[in-house]
Design a protein around this motif. Structure first.
Motif, PDB file in Angstrom:
ATOM      1  N   ALA A 259       0.828  -1.205   0.000  1.00 22.79           N
ATOM      2  CA  ALA A 259       0.000   0.000   0.000  1.00 22.79           C
ATOM      3  C   ALA A 259       0.864   1.257   0.000  1.00 22.79           C
ATOM      4  CB  ALA A 259      -0.932  -0.009   1.209  1.00 22.79           C
ATOM      5  N   LEU A 260       1.957   1.233   0.764  1.00 23.25           N
ATOM      6  CA  LEU A 260       2.861   2.387   0.804  1.00 23.25           C
ATOM      7  C   LEU A 260       3.517   2.621  -0.551  1.00 23.25           C
ATOM      8  CD1 LEU A 260       4.595   1.921   4.283  1.00 23.25           C
ATOM      9  CD2 LEU A 260       2.913   3.661   3.638  1.00 23.25           C
ATOM     10  N   TYR A 261       3.890   1.530  -1.223  1.00 28.11           N
ATOM     11  CA  TYR A 261       4.504   1.693  -2.546  1.00 28.11           C
ATOM     12  C   TYR A 261       3.505   2.298  -3.531  1.00 28.11           C
ATOM     13  CZ  TYR A 261       6.892   0.712  -6.918  1.00 28.11           C
ATOM     14  OH  TYR A 261       7.492   0.845  -8.150  1.00 28.11           O
ATOM     15  N   GLY A 262       2.271   1.793  -3.523  1.00 24.22           N
ATOM     16  CA  GLY A 262       1.267   2.325  -4.439  1.00 24.22           C
ATOM     17  C   GLY A 262       0.966   3.789  -4.175  1.00 24.22           C
ATOM     18  N   LEU A 263       0.779   4.150  -2.912  1.00 24.80           N
ATOM     19  CA  LEU A 263       0.468   5.539  -2.577  1.00 24.80           C
ATOM     20  C   LEU A 263       1.648   6.466  -2.853  1.00 24.80           C
ATOM     21  CD1 LEU A 263      -1.502   5.002   0.757  1.00 24.80           C
ATOM     22  CD2 LEU A 263      -2.437   5.625  -1.479  1.00 24.80           C
ATOM     23  N   SER A 264       2.864   5.998  -2.575  1.00 21.01           N
ATOM     24  CA  SER A 264       4.033   6.836  -2.836  1.00 21.01           C
ATOM     25  C   SER A 264       4.246   7.031  -4.332  1.00 21.01           C
ATOM     26  CB  SER A 264       5.281   6.225  -2.194  1.00 21.01           C
ATOM     27  OG  SER A 264       5.552   4.932  -2.728  1.00 21.01           O
ATOM     28  N   THR A 265       3.900   6.031  -5.136  1.00 23.66           N
ATOM     29  CA  THR A 265       3.993   6.188  -6.587  1.00 23.66           C
ATOM     30  C   THR A 265       3.053   7.277  -7.073  1.00 23.66           C
ATOM     31  OG1 THR A 265       4.609   3.861  -6.889  1.00 23.66           O
ATOM     32  CG2 THR A 265       3.704   5.013  -8.798  1.00 23.66           C
ATOM     33  N   VAL A 266       1.840   7.268  -6.553  1.00 23.58           N
ATOM     34  CA  VAL A 266       0.867   8.303  -6.915  1.00 23.58           C
ATOM     35  C   VAL A 266       1.366   9.683  -6.502  1.00 23.58           C
ATOM     36  CG1 VAL A 266      -1.437   9.177  -6.385  1.00 23.58           C
ATOM     37  CG2 VAL A 266      -1.118   6.746  -6.878  1.00 23.58           C
ATOM     38  N   ALA A 267       1.865   9.785  -5.266  1.00 24.03           N
ATOM     39  CA  ALA A 267       2.334  11.078  -4.763  1.00 24.03           C
ATOM     40  C   ALA A 267       3.525  11.594  -5.569  1.00 24.03           C
ATOM     41  CB  ALA A 267       2.701  10.957  -3.283  1.00 24.03           C
ATOM     42  N   LEU A 268       4.469  10.710  -5.883  1.00 23.45           N
ATOM     43  CA  LEU A 268       5.642  11.130  -6.646  1.00 23.45           C
ATOM     44  C   LEU A 268       5.272  11.500  -8.079  1.00 23.45           C
ATOM     45  CD1 LEU A 268       8.315   8.567  -5.397  1.00 23.45           C
ATOM     46  CD2 LEU A 268       8.383  11.054  -5.119  1.00 23.45           C
ATOM     47  N   TYR A 269       4.342  10.774  -8.672  1.00 22.81           N
ATOM     48  CA  TYR A 269       3.908  11.093 -10.034  1.00 22.81           C
ATOM     49  C   TYR A 269       3.317  12.505 -10.084  1.00 22.81           C
ATOM     50  CZ  TYR A 269       1.594  10.527 -14.565  1.00 22.81           C
ATOM     51  OH  TYR A 269       1.181  10.681 -15.870  1.00 22.81           O
ATOM     52  N   ALA A 270       2.487  12.820  -9.098  1.00 22.66           N
ATOM     53  CA  ALA A 270       1.886  14.148  -9.055  1.00 22.66           C
ATOM     54  C   ALA A 270       2.939  15.221  -8.781  1.00 22.66           C
ATOM     55  CB  ALA A 270       0.796  14.188  -7.988  1.00 22.66           C
ATOM     56  N   ALA A 271       3.849  14.954  -7.852  1.00 18.35           N
ATOM     57  CA  ALA A 271       4.857  15.948  -7.488  1.00 18.35           C
ATOM     58  C   ALA A 271       5.835  16.201  -8.635  1.00 18.35           C
ATOM     59  CB  ALA A 271       5.611  15.491  -6.238  1.00 18.35           C
ATOM     60  N   LEU A 272       6.312  15.132  -9.261  1.00 19.81           N
ATOM     61  CA  LEU A 272       7.261  15.295 -10.365  1.00 19.81           C
ATOM     62  C   LEU A 272       6.611  16.007 -11.546  1.00 19.81           C
ATOM     63  CD1 LEU A 272       8.979  11.779 -10.233  1.00 19.81           C
ATOM     64  CD2 LEU A 272       9.998  13.968  -9.575  1.00 19.81           C
ATOM     65  N   GLY A 273       5.367  15.636 -11.847  1.00 17.07           N
ATOM     66  CA  GLY A 273       4.670  16.305 -12.936  1.00 17.07           C
ATOM     67  C   GLY A 273       4.453  17.778 -12.655  1.00 17.07           C
ATOM     68  N   HIS A 274       4.130  18.111 -11.412  1.00 14.80           N
ATOM     69  CA  HIS A 274       3.910  19.511 -11.045  1.00 14.80           C
ATOM     70  C   HIS A 274       5.192  20.327 -11.176  1.00 14.80           C
ATOM     71  CE1 HIS A 274       2.031  22.913  -9.018  1.00 14.80           C
ATOM     72  NE2 HIS A 274       3.079  22.986  -8.224  1.00 14.80           N
ATOM     73  N   MET A 275       6.330  19.701 -10.902  1.00 15.24           N
ATOM     74  CA  MET A 275       7.616  20.400 -10.989  1.00 15.24           C
ATOM     75  C   MET A 275       8.213  20.354 -12.391  1.00 15.24           C
ATOM     76  SD  MET A 275       9.483  19.430  -7.366  1.00 15.24           S
ATOM     77  CE  MET A 275       9.302  17.662  -7.568  1.00 15.24           C
ATOM     78  N   GLY A 276       7.528  19.693 -13.324  1.00 11.37           N
ATOM     79  CA  GLY A 276       8.034  19.613 -14.687  1.00 11.37           C
ATOM     80  C   GLY A 276       9.187  18.649 -14.852  1.00 11.37           C
ATOM     81  N   LEU A 277       9.323  17.692 -13.945  1.00  9.66           N
ATOM     82  CA  LEU A 277      10.401  16.709 -14.001  1.00  9.66           C
ATOM     83  C   LEU A 277       9.883  15.405 -14.600  1.00  9.66           C
ATOM     84  CD1 LEU A 277      11.941  17.339 -10.459  1.00  9.66           C
ATOM     85  CD2 LEU A 277      12.764  18.198 -12.664  1.00  9.66           C
ATOM     86  N   PRO A 278      10.771  14.548 -15.104  1.00  9.70           N
ATOM     87  CA  PRO A 278      10.323  13.271 -15.685  1.00  9.70           C
ATOM     88  C   PRO A 278       9.574  12.425 -14.658  1.00  9.70           C
ATOM     89  CG  PRO A 278      12.605  13.722 -16.284  1.00  9.70           C
ATOM     90  CD  PRO A 278      12.225  14.746 -15.259  1.00  9.70           C
TER      91      PRO A 278
END
Length: 227
Positions: A55-74
């Protein structure tokens, strides 16, 4: 896997678009989950700990995807950056659940495999995994953009730009279409490019095959009978 899929369902219900755009669970995330969970050195030893770990891996993937996209990073790194932290937290998770590791048994392994197979089959039937996700196809994003869905228009324009670069005249014209003017219908020559979505080249490029695929992807007018 289930955590990420459920989040995707809730996100779609709330926004009308897909969080990962062309899938509920990206294939790289799907593979990463299974490689992490099946290696004893990278997953907790307790059964409850493994569930929390997943569950932590799935939620952290979602959080990182949103954060990286917001910062314009891959966004590719959304499935990698959290792995060292999760690996270091294995013992902490096992201590936190206060559960004694159980020795493996054939009956329990068979039960886990059966549950996994049932969940995977259900998700496949619901287009949670596989190659038939609606977010792969341009008509979905065209409609979402017309409805004013958040993030739909930028993604639609990016995909259309890629199709224009591949040689689609329809896509190039779509980029220049004035606001308020109805979108033209792609020609048969555009179909091999615009119908591929986020996948590889189309194998069946016959007229019948392309028209059938356009109908399945719900392109406007593609399912109408010939005059």
């Amino acid at each position: 896997m289930v955590t990420t899929y459920v989040f995707g369902l809730l996100y779609y219900a709330a926004t009308g678009i897909y969080f990962f755009y062309d899938s509920y669970i990206p294939i790289a995330v799907f593979l990463g989950m299974h490689l992490l969970f099946t290696d004893p050195s990278t997953s907790p030893r307790t059964e409850l700990g493994r569930l929390i770990f997943g569950a932590l891996y799935g939620l952290s993937t979602v959080a990182l995807y949103a954060a990286l996209g917001h910062m314009g990073l891959p966004t590719f790194y959304d499935k990698l950056l959290q792995v060292p932290i999760l690996n270091l937290s294995i013992k902490l998770i096992d201590r936190g659940v206060r559960s004694v590791p159980r020795p493996p048994s054939r009956q329990r392994n068979l039960a886990y495999m059966s549950v996994w197979a049932a969940v995977f089959a259900a998700m496949s039937a619901a287009q949670g995994v596989g190659d038939s996700h609606p977010g792969q196809w341009l008509p979905f994003w065209q409609r979402a953009c017309a409805e004013g869905r958040a993030y739909a228009c930028p993604y639609y324009e990016r995909v259309v730009l890629d199709d224009c670069d591949r040689g689609s005249r329809w896509a190039c014209g779509e980029l220049q279409r004035p606001p308020g003017v109805a979108s033209a219908r792609p020609t048969l020559g555009d179909y091999p490019i615009v119908l591929r979505g986020s996948k590889g080249p189309i194998r069946d490029v016959s007229r019948a095959g392309l028209e059938a695929l356009a109908c399945r992807e719900r392109w406007p007018g593609a399912c109408d009978p010939p005059p």
